[in-house]
Design an enzyme around this catalytic site. Structure first.
Site, PDB file in Angstrom:
ATOM      1  N   TRP A  56      28.994  46.827  42.921  1.00 52.28           N
ATOM      2  CA  TRP A  56      30.458  46.310  42.568  1.00 52.28           C
ATOM      3  C   TRP A  56      30.681  46.349  41.189  1.00 52.28           C
ATOM      4  CZ3 TRP A  56      31.266  41.786  39.879  1.00 52.28           C
ATOM      5  CH2 TRP A  56      30.173  41.013  39.856  1.00 52.28           C
ATOM      6  N   GLN A  80      46.064  39.551  44.697  1.00 50.51           N
ATOM      7  CA  GLN A  80      46.812  40.044  43.552  1.00 50.51           C
ATOM      8  C   GLN A  80      47.902  40.865  44.079  1.00 50.51           C
ATOM      9  OE1 GLN A  80      43.997  42.022  41.086  1.00 50.51           O
ATOM     10  NE2 GLN A  80      43.694  40.458  40.005  1.00 50.51           N
ATOM     11  N   ARG A 135      44.467  43.446  34.852  1.00 45.80           N
ATOM     12  CA  ARG A 135      43.493  42.428  35.178  1.00 45.80           C
ATOM     13  C   ARG A 135      43.125  41.357  34.316  1.00 45.80           C
ATOM     14  NH1 ARG A 135      38.650  44.089  38.968  1.00 45.80           N
ATOM     15  NH2 ARG A 135      40.658  44.366  40.349  1.00 45.80           N
ATOM     16  N   TYR A 144      36.924  35.893  49.827  1.00 46.10           N
ATOM     17  CA  TYR A 144      38.110  36.623  49.054  1.00 46.10           C
ATOM     18  C   TYR A 144      39.630  36.000  49.658  1.00 46.10           C
ATOM     19  CZ  TYR A 144      34.582  39.966  47.769  1.00 46.10           C
ATOM     20  OH  TYR A 144      33.291  40.724  47.535  1.00 46.10           O
ATOM     21  N   TRP A 196      37.873  42.706  47.050  1.00 53.69           N
ATOM     22  CA  TRP A 196      37.920  41.778  46.395  1.00 53.69           C
ATOM     23  C   TRP A 196      38.870  41.694  45.225  1.00 53.69           C
ATOM     24  CZ3 TRP A 196      35.134  41.664  41.082  1.00 53.69           C
ATOM     25  CH2 TRP A 196      34.973  40.296  40.783  1.00 53.69           C
TER      26      TRP A 196
END
Length: 338
Positions: free
Chosen positions: A207, A27, A230, A54, A21
């Site tokens: 998660w 990314q 992030r 995703y 994810w």
């Protein structure tokens, strides 16, 4: 690597599970994503988690391509269904847990993964607009068709899990897992979801055990986030992590460093090992944007944190911990996405 049973099922999974994810197809470039998957395999990880939504399906494609050539029986591959996937404009049935969306969803996921079946097919959210009986019957048909071996849910409330489990028993299928957010900072499942799952025989696949990277300690109070982190990613990462980007939280997190040091762990390893201390947790999901991150995270496998260190963690974090079980309900969409 250490392995645990997924709930009360007979299937064992790697207690560190690789999730893609927010990374694969979004990314990081595909070649780096593939290197991360290879690093996971080299580290002994056999369990991989993804979802159709995703990167709008690209994450499944990247994972499938990266696992191509591996012995399928030696892997456990998980995916999810709920959110809309596909070209715009999305159709009115491209979301939720209707029979139509579930049956079309599994076929799309298997095509992108280049696989005949997934080991675990998960309801990515609860669908308040489709009868639960319809949803569970569709999942049962997916299992009977051999397209999934087990069924799971993600971010469901305890009473929703209980209702689904009862229907699963009637239909003769195995509802074996819950996939919630869980970390030192986010403990909302402990009050209701975990006790229900322990009673029913579901395991947690958690998660964000390092709270979107906050529990690594790389974000310093009073300082701008590191470039490329992030917290600076406008594709979705920054929005997800912003709840933790508070100086009080970040200051408390820095107080975990001595505890990790005393145990010979990095702060990230401490965070992953912490969620694995919960006996209802079957696996901690970790992601990576670089292969070396995988190698570091797996060092949390098999770690036992002493009771006194667990108490120190609670003392350090204090009231910045979120534990209100009613928050789980807020993840259920209040209206159709489309």
């Amino acid at each position: 690597m250490e392995f645990r049973h997924l709930g009360n099922s007979g299937m064992q999974i790697s207690e560190i599970t690789y999730g893609n994810w927010l990374t694969h197809g979004s990314q990081v470039e595909n070649d780096v994503a593939t290197q991360c998957v290879r690093a996971a395999l080299d580290a002994g990880i056999t369990t991989f988690d993804t979802a159709d939504v995703y990167a709008n399906g690209r994450a499944e494609e990247v994972l499938g391509a990266a696992l191509k050539g591996e012995r399928r029986e030696s892997l456990e591959v998980f995916t999810k269904v709920y959110w809309p996937v596909g070209p715009d404009p999305k159709g009115k049935n491209d979301t939720g847990l209707s029979r139509k969306h579930i049956l079309e969803g599994i076929n799309g996921s298997l095509r992108r993964l280049q696989m005949d079946y997934v080991d675990l097919y998960q309801a990515h959210r609860y669908d308040s607009f489709t009868p639960l009986e319809e949803t569970m019957q569709a999942f049962a048909d997916v299992v009977r068709a051999g397209k999934a071996l087990y069924i799971g849910v993600s971010e469901w409330r305890a009473e929703q899990i209980r209702a689904a489990h009862g229907l699963a028993q009637q239909l003769g299928i195995s509802l074996v897992s819950s996939q919630p957010q869980y970390s030192m900072l986010w403990r909302v499942i402990e009050g209701e979801v975990v006790p229900a799952c322990e009673e029913l025989g579901l395991g947690q696949i958690v998660w964000s055990p390092i709270a979107q990277g906050v529990l690594t300690g790389k974000y310093q109070p009073g300082q701008a986030p590191p470039a490329g982190s992030r917290a600076t990613d406008e594709k979705g990462g920054a929005n997800m992590i912003k709840r933790w980007m508070d100086d009080d939280v970040l200051t408390r997190v820095q107080g975990l460093a001595p505890i990790a040091g005393d145990l010979g762990l990095t702060m990230a390893q401490l965070a992953v090992a912490w969620v694995l201390q919960n006996r209802n947790v079957s696996a901690a999901l970790v992601g990576a944007s670089r292969p070396e991150q995988v190698a570091e995270n797996v060092k949390a496998a098999g770690v036992t944190i002493p009771d006194d260190a667990m108490r120190r963690i609670d003392e350090v974090l204090g009231d910045v911990v979120t534990s209100d079980p009613s928050i789980v309900a807020k993840s259920v969409p209040a209206q159709r996405v489309i």
